[in-house]
Design a protein around this motif. Structure first.
Motif, short mmCIF file in Angstrom:
data_model
loop_
_atom_site.label_atom_id
_atom_site.label_comp_id
_atom_site.label_asym_id
_atom_site.label_seq_id
_atom_site.Cartn_x
_atom_site.Cartn_y
_atom_site.Cartn_z
N VAL A 219 1.08 -7.11 -9.00
CA VAL A 219 1.13 -7.58 -7.61
C VAL A 219 0.67 -9.03 -7.57
CG1 VAL A 219 0.13 -7.34 -5.29
CG2 VAL A 219 0.78 -5.30 -6.58
N ILE A 220 1.54 -9.89 -7.09
CA ILE A 220 1.20 -11.32 -7.01
C ILE A 220 0.87 -11.73 -5.58
CG2 ILE A 220 2.61 -11.90 -9.02
CD1 ILE A 220 4.77 -12.93 -7.11
N ALA A 224 -0.45 -9.24 1.18
CA ALA A 224 0.66 -8.63 1.91
C ALA A 224 0.38 -7.14 2.17
CB ALA A 224 1.96 -8.77 1.13
N PRO A 225 1.03 -6.54 3.17
CA PRO A 225 0.91 -5.10 3.39
C PRO A 225 1.36 -4.35 2.14
CG PRO A 225 2.03 -6.16 5.23
CD PRO A 225 1.91 -7.19 4.15
N PRO A 226 0.81 -3.16 1.87
CA PRO A 226 1.15 -2.42 0.65
C PRO A 226 2.64 -2.25 0.42
CG PRO A 226 -0.71 -1.38 1.75
CD PRO A 226 -0.24 -2.48 2.66
N ALA A 227 3.40 -2.06 1.48
CA ALA A 227 4.84 -1.85 1.33
C ALA A 227 5.57 -3.11 0.89
CB ALA A 227 5.43 -1.34 2.64
N VAL A 234 10.01 -6.52 -8.61
CA VAL A 234 9.90 -5.08 -8.40
C VAL A 234 8.69 -4.79 -7.52
CG1 VAL A 234 9.54 -2.85 -9.53
CG2 VAL A 234 11.00 -4.59 -10.61
N SER A 235 8.90 -4.00 -6.47
CA SER A 235 7.79 -3.66 -5.58
C SER A 235 6.81 -2.74 -6.28
CB SER A 235 8.31 -2.98 -4.31
OG SER A 235 8.78 -1.67 -4.60
N LYS A 236 5.57 -2.76 -5.79
CA LYS A 236 4.56 -1.87 -6.37
C LYS A 236 4.99 -0.41 -6.21
CE LYS A 236 0.65 -0.84 -4.26
NZ LYS A 236 -0.73 -0.90 -3.70
N GLN A 237 5.54 -0.06 -5.05
CA GLN A 237 5.99 1.31 -4.82
C GLN A 237 7.05 1.72 -5.83
OE1 GLN A 237 7.17 1.10 -0.67
NE2 GLN A 237 5.28 2.07 0.00
N SER A 238 7.96 0.81 -6.13
CA SER A 238 9.03 1.12 -7.07
C SER A 238 8.50 1.27 -8.49
CB SER A 238 10.11 0.02 -7.04
OG SER A 238 11.24 0.38 -7.79
N PHE A 257 -3.60 -7.03 -9.92
CA PHE A 257 -3.46 -8.01 -8.86
C PHE A 257 -3.81 -9.39 -9.41
CE2 PHE A 257 -4.39 -3.93 -6.90
CZ PHE A 257 -3.49 -3.87 -5.85
N SER A 258 -2.82 -10.23 -9.56
CA SER A 258 -3.04 -11.58 -10.09
C SER A 258 -1.77 -12.40 -9.90
CB SER A 258 -3.39 -11.52 -11.58
OG SER A 258 -3.40 -12.81 -12.16
N GLN A 259 -1.93 -13.69 -9.74
CA GLN A 259 -0.77 -14.58 -9.64
C GLN A 259 0.04 -14.59 -10.94
OE1 GLN A 259 0.48 -16.43 -7.01
NE2 GLN A 259 -0.96 -15.23 -5.78
N THR A 260 -0.60 -14.21 -12.04
CA THR A 260 0.10 -14.20 -13.33
C THR A 260 0.68 -12.82 -13.68
OG1 THR A 260 -1.99 -13.81 -14.50
CG2 THR A 260 -1.27 -16.10 -14.26
#
Length: 286
Positions: A219-220, A224-227, A234-238, A257-260
């Protein structure tokens, strides 16, 4: 006199020979055969790249693993567009071996990649006596590895001990601009609600109940909201959609969770290295 000297010499020659034979018999009685029961640290781990991937997808990760003394890359398997398998290297049974899988057609459909992976695993079983493997796939490589598990009931294959999917879009990629810029049979399968992806979830009962699985997401945009959280593709949910296929008792997930922690950066992210080592080989990071 000569007979006495001859007998003495023969005695001194026979004694070392007898000791050698005795020592050899003890050694072979206590040594393990080459195809003995494998432990977690000697089960080969296959690394499978994703859409448009290649040697670079896992090369540097495997180099880091070797630098950490977690194992060694022992084999590279090239699969041609027609499905022929070419193998470089061998598998010793005294260390933690890594196997890198490279598809010549890196834009092939999920069906083709799954078929090729079957050929690879059948070859490892029949020609190299490999009875167990771990599977690690990035992006579409994780889909192919999972799809193999959903369809490998027929034939002679190693059993899969553990599965790791890194940034794999089990619920598809919901980004029209991506498909406008990319072509190939894989793009049909990578779309949200594609037949290939929905069919995987539909066939989840085919998964061996003993397989342990780990899904890794990046997650970069943590704000943002979880969705809406994603790795840039690729989304976290996917990425965590593997949970719809693997039973909860066998399923684990990690989100970084990181920009990298981008989609292409996940296989270069040190914390992902540590998560893999802990899950596959129970190696704890310092």
């Amino acid at each position: 006199m000569r007979s006495h000297i001859y007998n003495e010499r023969r005695k001194y020659i026979l004694i070392p020979i007898l000791f050698f034979l005795l020592g050899s018999s003890i050694f072979f009685m206590n040594s393990s055969p080459t195809r003995s029961e494998q432990t977690d640290s000697t089960i080969p781990t296959l690394f499978i790249h994703g859409f448009k991937g290649g040697p670079g997808s896992f090369n540097t990760m495997l180099q880091r693993f070797e630098g950490n003394n977690w194992g060694s890359k022992q084999m590279v398997i090239h699969v041609s567009s027609s499905g022929s398998v070419q193998i470089r290297g061998n598998i010793p049974h005294t260390m933690n071996p890594f196997i890198q899988i490279l598809f010549k057609n890196d834009r092939a459909s999920l069906e083709n990649q799954t078929f090729w992976l079957k050929k690879v695993l059948h070859t490892l079983k029949e020609n190299y006596g490999i009875d167990q493997v771990n599977l690690v796939g990035h992006s579409m490589g994780g889909l192919a590895a999972t799809n193999f598990l959903l369809s490998n009931q027929q034939g002679s294959f190693p059993s899969v001990n553990k599965l790791i999917a890194i940034g794999s879009p089990f619920l598809g990629i919901d980004q029209e601009s991506y498909f406008a810029a990319n072509t190939g049979a894989a793009t049909v399968d990578l779309k949200a609600d594609s037949h290939a992806l929905t069919n995987m979830i539909k066939n989840k009962e085919n998964i061996n109940s003993k397989v342990q699985a780990l899904a890794i997401a990046g997650v970069i945009n943590q704000e943002a909201p979880p969705a809406k959280q994603w790795d840039g593709l690729v989304s976290k949910q996917s990425a965590l959609g593997l949970s719809r296929i693997i039973a909860p008792v066998n399923y684990q997930e990690r989100t970084f969770f990181s920009q990298t922690a981008t989609h292409s950066g996940l296989h270069e992210y040190i914390k992902v290295d540590q998560a893999i080592a802990q899950f596959l080989w129970s190696i704890q990071s310092e």
